[in-house]
Design a protein around this motif. Sequence first.
Motif, PDB file in Angstrom:
ATOM      1  N   ALA A  30       4.218   4.877  -4.672  1.00 37.26           N
ATOM      2  CA  ALA A  30       4.705   4.796  -6.054  1.00 37.26           C
ATOM      3  C   ALA A  30       4.310   3.441  -6.657  1.00 37.26           C
ATOM      4  N   GLU A  54       7.090   7.252   0.603  1.00 36.50           N
ATOM      5  CA  GLU A  54       6.447   7.399  -0.707  1.00 36.50           C
ATOM      6  C   GLU A  54       6.501   6.115  -1.531  1.00 36.50           C
ATOM      7  N   LYS A  86       3.627  11.716  -8.234  1.00 37.91           N
ATOM      8  CA  LYS A  86       4.659  12.281  -7.371  1.00 37.91           C
ATOM      9  C   LYS A  86       4.134  13.318  -6.364  1.00 37.91           C
ATOM     10  N   GLU A 123      10.974   9.792   1.210  1.00 36.55           N
ATOM     11  CA  GLU A 123      10.981   8.973  -0.014  1.00 36.55           C
ATOM     12  C   GLU A 123      10.679   7.511   0.296  1.00 36.55           C
TER      13      GLU A 123
END
Length: 218
Positions: free
Chosen positions: A105, A101, A111, A98
């Motif tokens: 984002a 990521e 996603k 995450e």
Amino acid sequence: MIELSNIWKRYSATEVLKGLNLKVEEGEFISIRGKSGAGKTTLLKIIGLLEQPDKGEVKISKKPVNNLSDDEKSSIRVHQIGFVFQFFNLIPSLTVLENIELPLALAGIDKNLRKKRATALLEYFGLEGFAERFPNTLSGGERQRIAIVRALANNPRIILADEPTSSLDDENSRLLMDLLKKVNRDRKVTIVLTTTDLYENLPTRIDYILKDGRLFER
Ligand SMILES: Nc1ncnc2c1ncn2[C@@H]1O[C@H](COP(=O)(O)OP(=O)(O)O)[C@@H](O)[C@H]1O
Ligand SMILES: [Mg+2]
């Protein structure tokens, strides 16, 4: 790739940069060495468009950036520049995957694609085993390697690494430098790294000393 001309920067009474010049070619790997307080972080923030110089011109990819709007600057930051800060700045409540990521984002990538790209990047560096772990379960060296992977998430053309090895032991410093070397060689990413170590041998091609607000070739 990066061109700074006659850069001046002061914080209240402290004149930090005094007519500094720097030219970094595309695909170059350079170090900026200097004592604590010399202005290394200030310089990286100016290159990374996080600080405005008082005077002087900044060009990224031949484009003058001084007079761009905040939105235009943040777009360059998100798409062209990856930061690795001195102190680990992974988000503790997010897993490694995450964390990687996150810049994707910010760039508005959806996603599914985010997850795919972050996973592929971890695999490329052989770090996929860490994907589901949280930062507080990683060693300092592992965290810093993940921070570099995160800085690469958006395929930046430039990586700015501010004393990335300052809190690492020799073995972990070597692993981190190997990672940066690989990034520079395989992906042709331009890297500017700072260190307080004036003598350490680095896999860089050009080394500068930041002293009295200006750069000197080492
Ligand atoms: N936001 C700020 N406000 C006031 N002084 C600052 C600020 N940022 C840096 N300085 C001062 O500027 C000088 C250079 O700092 P810095 O760029 O962080 O040096 P380095 O990264 O080489 O240790 C230091 O004297 C520091 O105290
Ligand atoms: Mg600093």
